[in-house]
Scaffold this motif. Sequence first.
Motif: not given
Length: 245
Positions: A91-96, A128-132, A149-157
Amino acid sequence: MFDAHGHWGFAPNGVAVARRALEAGQGVFSCTVEPTAYAVDRDAFSACSNVRVGLGLHPWFVEAGSAGASQIDAFRAQAAGARFIGEVGLDFGRAHVDSADAQLAAFSAAMEAVARGFHVVSIHAVRSATPVLDVLERTGALDSCACIFHWFSGTSQELVRARRAGCYFSVGARMLATRRGRAYASQMPLERLLVETDLPSTAGERLEYDSYAQELTDTYEQLARLRGPEARVAIDRTARLLFGA
């Protein structure tokens, strides 16, 4: 119906809910967030044939310091005997994001352990889909395991890359509540699509079965509207394949 990502161990009434679900012909992949919870939940749900308990190492617990070296060792020690792995990830969101290095070390160690055999893995990936995917490829887990992938939220690429890598995707009501979530769900391979609730959300939260089952039903129906009537059959087939549901 099968819920491919829940946390029934969080619920003080989880076993009672599991028994009601069993009567209704419904099952769950119940993820843990720390390795120490795995044996506890596995024993608690041992009489519930509709519950698959996952061995977890959640990135938020890595960040909190409660999933340090001893927890990584505990994960490694149990990984070979745990067919189901989850929740793990990054989780590389702002909070984490400040704990990114520790998360990467823990996730890499976990995937190195599971890459030695076949496991069904439910993955948390926020910004963090790319590093995952990099870790899954580098460790070999992408080839040896069924990676969801649980609840995928990465980019379209990143979605294209995950699709080409043969990953699975579990989709829930909150994902389908957004335009991007619906667009992504329409692009995911039907034969690698699953349904999830991610419920309950926090430890100690009771799970009310009727409203829970209705949310699961509504998600199935929304995907059928989005992907066509064959979606239900395909999702159920995949759940049986991965979970013996």
